[in-house]
Design an enzyme around this catalytic site. Structure first.
Site, PDB file in Angstrom:
ATOM      1  N   GLY A  28      -1.702  34.314 108.788  1.00 17.73           N
ATOM      2  CA  GLY A  28      -1.511  32.933 108.846  1.00 17.73           C
ATOM      3  C   GLY A  28       0.032  32.776 108.997  1.00 17.73           C
ATOM      4  O   GLY A  28       0.719  33.648 109.593  1.00 17.73           O
ATOM      5  N   GLY A  29       0.518  31.724 108.378  1.00 20.45           N
ATOM      6  CA  GLY A  29       1.825  31.232 108.875  1.00 20.45           C
ATOM      7  C   GLY A  29       3.024  32.400 108.301  1.00 20.45           C
ATOM      8  O   GLY A  29       4.178  32.422 108.585  1.00 20.45           O
TER       9      GLY A  29
HETATM   10  C1  HXC Z   1      -5.193  34.133  96.498  1.00 23.46           C
HETATM   11  C2  HXC Z   1      -5.926  35.987  97.101  1.00 23.46           C
HETATM   12  C3  HXC Z   1      -5.408  35.821  98.487  1.00 23.46           C
HETATM   13  C4  HXC Z   1      -4.727  34.743  98.964  1.00 23.46           C
HETATM   14  C5  HXC Z   1      -6.256  37.698  98.517  1.00 23.46           C
HETATM   15  N1  HXC Z   1      -6.623  37.463  97.234  1.00 23.46           N
HETATM   16  N2  HXC Z   1      -5.752  36.886  99.269  1.00 23.46           N
HETATM   17  N3  HXC Z   1      -5.920  35.426  96.153  1.00 23.46           N
HETATM   18  N4  HXC Z   1      -4.903  33.614  97.738  1.00 23.46           N
HETATM   19  N5  HXC Z   1      -4.443  34.180 100.014  1.00 23.46           N
HETATM   20  C6  HXC Z   1      -7.079  38.059  96.277  1.00 23.46           C
HETATM   21  C7  HXC Z   1      -8.479  38.478  96.249  1.00 23.46           C
HETATM   22  O1  HXC Z   1      -9.307  37.249  95.842  1.00 23.46           O
HETATM   23  C8  HXC Z   1      -8.686  39.575  95.568  1.00 23.46           C
HETATM   24  O2  HXC Z   1      -8.814  38.905  94.071  1.00 23.46           O
HETATM   25  C9  HXC Z   1      -7.191  40.292  95.690  1.00 23.46           C
HETATM   26  O3  HXC Z   1      -6.596  39.476  96.267  1.00 23.46           O
HETATM   27  C10 HXC Z   1      -7.725  41.489  96.625  1.00 23.46           C
HETATM   28  O4  HXC Z   1      -8.098  40.944  97.787  1.00 23.46           O
HETATM   29  P1  HXC Z   1      -9.333  41.639  98.368  1.00 23.46           P
HETATM   30  O5  HXC Z   1     -10.109  40.404  99.256  1.00 23.46           O
HETATM   31  O6  HXC Z   1     -10.415  42.209  97.546  1.00 23.46           O
HETATM   32  O7  HXC Z   1      -8.906  42.737  99.251  1.00 23.46           O
HETATM   33  P2  HXC Z   1      -9.220  43.148 100.846  1.00 23.46           P
HETATM   34  O8  HXC Z   1     -10.711  43.275 100.851  1.00 23.46           O
HETATM   35  O9  HXC Z   1      -8.336  44.422 101.119  1.00 23.46           O
HETATM   36  O10 HXC Z   1      -8.912  42.131 101.825  1.00 23.46           O
HETATM   37  C11 HXC Z   1      -7.830  41.739 102.032  1.00 23.46           C
HETATM   38  C12 HXC Z   1      -7.623  40.561 102.821  1.00 23.46           C
HETATM   39  C13 HXC Z   1      -8.416  39.336 102.203  1.00 23.46           C
HETATM   40  C14 HXC Z   1      -8.125  40.624 104.256  1.00 23.46           C
HETATM   41  C15 HXC Z   1      -6.284  40.019 102.967  1.00 23.46           C
HETATM   42  O11 HXC Z   1      -7.979  39.293 100.811  1.00 23.46           O
HETATM   43  C16 HXC Z   1      -8.457  37.917 102.519  1.00 23.46           C
HETATM   44  O12 HXC Z   1      -8.619  37.611 103.711  1.00 23.46           O
HETATM   45  N6  HXC Z   1      -7.528  37.059 102.089  1.00 23.46           N
HETATM   46  C17 HXC Z   1      -7.246  35.549 102.587  1.00 23.46           C
HETATM   47  C18 HXC Z   1      -6.405  35.706 103.726  1.00 23.46           C
HETATM   48  C19 HXC Z   1      -6.236  34.251 104.125  1.00 23.46           C
HETATM   49  O13 HXC Z   1      -7.081  33.700 104.748  1.00 23.46           O
HETATM   50  N7  HXC Z   1      -4.897  33.968 103.430  1.00 23.46           N
HETATM   51  C20 HXC Z   1      -4.372  32.530 103.751  1.00 23.46           C
HETATM   52  C21 HXC Z   1      -3.764  32.455 105.136  1.00 23.46           C
HETATM   53  S1  HXC Z   1      -3.100  30.945 105.355  1.00 23.46           S
HETATM   54  P3  HXC Z   1      -9.569  39.826  92.968  1.00 23.46           P
HETATM   55  O14 HXC Z   1      -9.337  38.997  91.722  1.00 23.46           O
HETATM   56  O15 HXC Z   1     -10.935  39.755  93.492  1.00 23.46           O
HETATM   57  O16 HXC Z   1      -8.966  41.090  92.915  1.00 23.46           O
HETATM   58  C22 HXC Z   1      -1.465  31.097 104.882  1.00 23.46           C
HETATM   59  C23 HXC Z   1      -0.692  30.094 105.324  1.00 23.46           C
HETATM   60  C24 HXC Z   1       0.817  30.577 105.162  1.00 23.46           C
HETATM   61  O17 HXC Z   1      -1.327  32.348 104.545  1.00 23.46           O
HETATM   62  C25 HXC Z   1       1.427  29.126 105.679  1.00 23.46           C
HETATM   63  C26 HXC Z   1       3.116  29.701 105.613  1.00 23.46           C
HETATM   64  C27 HXC Z   1       3.578  28.474 106.773  1.00 23.46           C
END
Ligand code: HXC
Length: 517
Positions: free
Chosen positions: A172-173
């Site tokens: 993402g960002g």
């Molecule tokens: C809150 C999150 C999180 C997030 C992961 N976790 N990403 N919690 N916000 N963005 C938490 C999970 O719920 C999980 O909690 C723990 O972290 C570990 O994650 P897992 O999914 O179990 O790990 P893994 O299987 O290794 O997968 C990793 C991952 C996946 C591929 C990164 O977690 C994922 O897809 N996360 C979301 C990614 C995403 O879409 N982020 C937002 C992007 S947009 P528990 O409690 O179960 O342990 C963005 C905008 C930024 O970032 C803009 C800036 C300008």
């Protein structure tokens, strides 16, 4: 136990708890994936015992979705300062064991604190990324945290070196912080960077693509150029950060420490007197030339897998760091194209911002022709490299080995772009264009009227080559300062750099430049 002793005990317990991050199970999960934790990475990175952690007791303030029950001391990032080879550095390392290293408002605050400190102290910032991106439960507060970090990346650019290690996800960002920094390092099979993940890609474009194909280390090192380095393991990534820092200064007002060398400054390399093939169309390997002239052959190449028709990287001459830019005749005949221009321009600008002299080795037939390049904007991208060399005020030493034709001759640090010392080997060919193209323009009509156009043109080409395909025409006008014996190149470069050590040159005052982007 006295009250005070009890309080000290409590402090020790709290510290131990903080050091466990997301807890033992999460640490085990991290290890099972072949990844180190944030604290382990920092320990490997800095000089032993030098790390001082800050903000260990910071906790997030989010109460959405039951987050008040999910508290970890220090939140999802470890921050602080330490030394690398005795030199101060500021570090933040995202801790994936804490809520996936996802960025909260308070994590951003911690990161910004060390960035601000690094700016005050004039020390490099090293960011280790391993995060699921913005902490979803925090909504806009997480986004604002990213924006605070980006703003600091921008202000620190060109003031203190910024290095990003991507040792896990960076999506993402969030990718824009590394993109704003000077160098990015990714680990094959472990790191990935993309703006939108495979699922969104599938929905929007219908493409089926894996994380690795979309944004893995290999892809970004060779195709997009987003990462400067792709390494095999996390350990290699850490070692590389340490090595990279040894070639760069603490900030834009300092110079890189000299590394004493036992490599003689006047070492003659006889092989260089015979490295250029007789046929102008035959390549040779520019890495051999670089390896032969620098201290102990120690070259830290940047962007090694991207735009391989140009080579950029750090080396030392008599212990002094330089940035090397060299055309590579072995790849696309060393031609300049969009990617090569962008790659080299960024490198030249880094070196200029951080007082690192530039040594340019030229063997360039010109710019790559064709609609692909023109439609892609090669004019503007080529201008970036031209601009970068022209604005650079660090010492600039250029050696032309063989071809140096047309616009590419100018771009590659020619005399008129304020090249300080421009040398040429006797094999140099410095002209507007190569013989074949030139005679076709000059003698097209005469060739048509001649009974044997092919031999007519061949004869004219020989005449043109004799007149122009040499260094002496340029030397006659002072555009080349000297024609040198190839085997003596190391000595001549070192002498030039010694002479230029006190160089002072400034550009006109301006708010900022308007580099063709
Ligand atoms: C809150 C999150 C999180 C997030 C992961 N976790 N990403 N919690 N916000 N963005 C938490 C999970 O719920 C999980 O909690 C723990 O972290 C570990 O994650 P897992 O999914 O179990 O790990 P893994 O299987 O290794 O997968 C990793 C991952 C996946 C591929 C990164 O977690 C994922 O897809 N996360 C979301 C990614 C995403 O879409 N982020 C937002 C992007 S947009 P528990 O409690 O179960 O342990 C963005 C905008 C930024 O970032 C803009 C800036 C300008």
């Amino acid at each position: 136990m006295s009250n005070q002793l009890e309080k000290v005990k409590e402090l020790i317990e709290l510290r131990n708890k903080a050091r466990l991050g997301g807890g033992e199970a999460a640490i085990e999960k991290q290890h099972a994936q072949g990844k180190y934790t944030a604290r382990e990475r920092i320990t490997m990175l800095v000089d032993e015992g030098s790390f001082e952690e800050l903000d260990m007791f910071v906790q997030h303030r989010c109460t959405n979705f039951g987050m008040e029950k999910k508290q970890y001391l220090g939140d999802g990032v470890v921050t602080g300062y330490g030394t690398i080879e005795g030199r101060l550095v500021y570090i933040f390392a995202q801790d994936f064991t804490v809520i996936g290293g996802s960025l909260s408002e308070t994590m951003a605050m911690k990161i910004c604190k060390v960035m601000d400190q690094a700016m005050k102290m004039g020390a490099p910032i090293i960011g280790i990324n391993d995060s699921g991106g913005a902490r979803i439960q925090e909504g806009i507060n997480a986004l604002s945290g990213y924006a605070e970090i980006f703003q600091r990346n921008i202000l620190a650019s060109g003031v203190v070196p910024q290095i990003s290690g991507i040792f896990g996800p960076c999506a993402g960002g969030a990718v824009y912080s590394p993109a704003l920094t000077d160098f990015t390092i990714m680990v094959k099979g472990m790191s990935y960077m993309f703006l939108t993940g495979p699922k969104v890609v599938k929905t929007v474009t219908g493409e089926d693509v894996t994380q690795e194909q979309l944004g893995g280390a290999t892809v970004h090192a060779s195709r997009s150029g987003v990462t400067h380095f792709a390494v095999d393991t996390g350990e290699d990534g850490i070692t590389l950060i340490r090595k990279l820092l040894s070639f760069i200064p603490q900030n834009n007002l300092e110079e890189v420490p000299i590394k004493k060398t036992d490599d003689p400054i006047d070492r003659l390399e006889d092989a260089l007197n015979d490295i250029i093939p007789d046929s102008p169309n035959k390549p040779y390997d520019m890495y051999e030339v670089i390896g032969a002239v620098i201290d102990n052959g120690e070259f830290l190449e940047v962007h090694a897998d991207y735009a391989q028709n140009i080579i950029v990287g750090f080396a030392r001459f008599n212990g002094q760091t330089v940035g090397i830019v060299a055309n590579q005749p072995k790849c696309l005949a060393g031609v300049l194209d969009i990617n090569a221009s962008r790659k080299a321009a960024r490198f030249v600008r880094f070196c200029d911002a951080f007082n690192i002299p530039l040594v340019t080795l030229v063997d360039v037939p010109g710019f790559l022709p064709g609609t692909g390049q023109e439609y892609g904007g090669v004019i503007v991208h080529g201008a970036k490299l031209l601009y970068a060399y022209g604005e650079a005020t660090v010492p600039k030493v250029t050696v032309t080995l063989r071809k140096s034709y047309g616009g590419a001759h100018i771009v590659m640090s020619c005399k008129q772009l304020r090249g300080d010392m421009n040398y040429a080997w006797p094999t140099a060919e410095i002209a507007v264009m190569g013989g074949v193209g030139a005679v076709e323009v000059l003698y097209a009509k005469e060739a048509k009227e001649s009974p044997d156009p092919a031999s007519y043109l061949a004869e004219k080409e020989e005449e043109y080559t004799k007149t122009f395909a040499n260094p002496y025409n340029a030397a006659k006008y002072g555009y080349i300062d000297d024609v040198i014996e190839p085997r003596n190149t190391r000595f001549r470069i070192i002498r030039a750099l010694q002479q230029l050590a006190t160089k002072k040159q400034t550009n006109p005052a301006k708010k900022h430049d308007n580099l063709p982007l």
